[in-house]
Scaffold this active site. Structure first.
Site, PDB file in Angstrom:
ATOM      1  N   LYS A 142       0.722  -1.144  -0.032  1.00  0.00           N
ATOM      2  CA  LYS A 142      -0.046  -0.076   0.198  1.00  0.00           C
ATOM      3  C   LYS A 142       0.837   1.173  -0.056  1.00  0.00           C
ATOM      4  O   LYS A 142       0.396   2.046  -0.677  1.00  0.00           O
ATOM      5  CB  LYS A 142      -0.988   0.121   1.361  1.00  0.00           C
ATOM      6  CG  LYS A 142      -2.091  -0.897   0.969  1.00  0.00           C
ATOM      7  CD  LYS A 142      -2.910  -1.229   2.206  1.00  0.00           C
ATOM      8  CE  LYS A 142      -3.840  -2.274   2.072  1.00  0.00           C
ATOM      9  NZ  LYS A 142      -4.553  -2.735   3.092  1.00  0.00           N
ATOM     10  N   LYS A 224      -5.958 -13.191  -8.952  1.00  0.00           N
ATOM     11  CA  LYS A 224      -7.206 -13.546  -8.377  1.00  0.00           C
ATOM     12  C   LYS A 224      -8.283 -12.262  -8.829  1.00  0.00           C
ATOM     13  O   LYS A 224      -7.947 -11.581  -9.181  1.00  0.00           O
ATOM     14  CB  LYS A 224      -7.329 -13.326  -6.930  1.00  0.00           C
ATOM     15  CG  LYS A 224      -6.185 -14.469  -6.111  1.00  0.00           C
ATOM     16  CD  LYS A 224      -6.478 -14.286  -4.634  1.00  0.00           C
ATOM     17  CE  LYS A 224      -6.169 -12.699  -4.176  1.00  0.00           C
ATOM     18  NZ  LYS A 224      -6.490 -12.643  -2.771  1.00  0.00           N
ATOM     19  N   LYS A 227     -11.541  -6.481  -5.942  1.00  0.00           N
ATOM     20  CA  LYS A 227     -12.357  -5.504  -5.626  1.00  0.00           C
ATOM     21  C   LYS A 227     -12.324  -4.218  -6.630  1.00  0.00           C
ATOM     22  O   LYS A 227     -13.203  -3.699  -6.893  1.00  0.00           O
ATOM     23  CB  LYS A 227     -12.330  -5.356  -4.434  1.00  0.00           C
ATOM     24  CG  LYS A 227     -13.316  -5.839  -3.201  1.00  0.00           C
ATOM     25  CD  LYS A 227     -13.625  -5.035  -2.183  1.00  0.00           C
ATOM     26  CE  LYS A 227     -13.649  -6.187  -0.945  1.00  0.00           C
ATOM     27  NZ  LYS A 227     -13.305  -5.525   0.427  1.00  0.00           N
TER      28      LYS A 227
END
Ligand code: TRP
Length: 361
Positions: A142, A224, A227
């Site tokens: 992040k 994967k 979101k």
């Protein structure tokens, strides 16, 4: 009043055995293991969230004492602009309810509605070291993605997550693989707390029903479902029927295997993985055989997958929309959940303050 007149038992015995069974039930209720998990209200829920987490929540709500939380405070570490927060909180709650979570069984609540979380977070911060926090994979990632906003909340994200979990003295945490490091850190913080102040908390562990943690692959073979990134390769619970069909029909394939029983390339394997989640077993077997005999038609296979996916997701989406439009119901669910969560949090914080010696009189 005569209880069970047909049994012919004297009333006293009936009452006695009634109160024993009540006691026994009360004891089993008290002995239920505690489960806690959280989901950030950022972006839209997708198939990966469903098969990786929510489906397990639904299975656990009958047998465990469950606390399922919307992690709105965590979302502030990456999404300081709160204009869309309300919408996301409503959507996440509605989608979880539509997937089968029951507010009368599990506590469904919002992190910021349980202020005890922040208090415990503060105490735990004194037991967390800068070095270990800086080494956390999610922190490094992040910090790389938002170099202008490497805030202290981001650094102490795993500490807040630990507070969420141990506030209910939970043992099991149903989460995906990406959260394993956070749980390991939670165990370390718990060990330090217990060592310093006394055995208050169990060490939390990831829970996955003894199966492999299900990974739901993106449609383009690039990791994967996600979101926020990779939206065309991710199927969201809110995608309408045609969007689902389009995304699946666009998934990468090739001209098919050249030799019988060939290994599958990753993007083909992924399509089979998705089929296994929503199609009949017989259908999966048929396409496996076609693949092994080099007679597979990927167009047909994707059509089948698309229709089964639509069949699976349509009722969830419709129900979620209905629930999302019923603001009064959403509010009532959140209040009911917050009340349960706060009762549990208050009990834990009494123990914590006592153990830490913060009670001066
Ligand atoms: N960190 C989790 C995620 O990103 C969300 C979360 C917040 C959580 N608090 C939690 C998960 C407590 C499990 C337990 O998905």
């Amino acid at each position: 009043m005569l209880l069970f007149p047909a049994s012919g038992k004297p009333e006293g015995i009936v009452l006695l055995s009634l109160s024993f069974s009540y006691l026994r039930r009360a004891m089993t209720v008290a002995k239920k293991e505690i489960v806690m998990s959280g989901i950030r209200p950022t972006g839209y829920l997708h198939l990966g969230n469903y098969f990786g987490a929510i489906r397990n929540y639904v299975k656990m709500q009958d047998t465990y004492e469950c606390y399922f939380m919307i992690a709105d405070l965590h979302s502030l570490t990456t999404h300081p602009d709160t204009r869309e927060l309300r919408d996301h909180v409503h959507r996440v709650l509605a989608e979880n309810l539509a997937c089968g979570l029951d507010p009368d069984k599990a506590a469904l609540y919002c992190q910021s509605h349980v202020p005890e979380t922040s208090e415990l977070y503060l105490y735990l911060n004194m037991l967390a070291y800068k070095g270990e926090l800086e080494k956390t994979t999610t922190f490094k990632e992040k910090a790389r993605l938002q170099p202008d906003n490497v805030n202290a909340g981001l650094l102490t994200y795993p500490v807040l997550q630990t507070a969420d979990i141990i506030l209910h003295r939970a043992r099991y945490v149903p989460v995906g693989k990406d959260q394993e490091q956070h749980l390991e850190m939670a165990r370390n913080f718990v060990k330090r707390f217990n060592h310093r102040y006394g055995e208050i908390f169990p060490e939390p562990i990831a829970f996955n029903f003894g199966e492999e943690l299900v990974k739901v692959p993106a449609l383009d073979g690039s990791g994967k479902m996600s979101k926020s990134e990779n939206q065309n390769a991710t199927i969201y619970l809110s995608d309408d029927d045609d969007t689902i069909r389009k995304k699946i029909m666009k998934a990468q394939t090739d001209s098919g295997p050249k030799e019988p029983n060939s290994p599958k390339p990753a993007y083909i394997e992924n399509l089979f993985l998705l089929m296994k989640l929503v199609c009949d077993e017989a259908m999966v077997t048929k396409y496996e055989q076609d693949y092994n005999q080099c007679t597979i038609r990927y167009g047909d296979m994707k059509k089948q997958l698309a229709e089964d996916m639509v069949r699976f997701l349509q009722p969830i989406r419709r129900r979620a929309e209905e629930i999302r439009n019923d603001i009064r119901y959403l509010k009532q669910v959140m209040e009911q959940g917050a009340e349960k969560a706060r009762a549990s949090a208050r009990a834990t914080m009494e123990l914590v303050r006592q153990a830490m010696g913060l009670n001066y009189f």
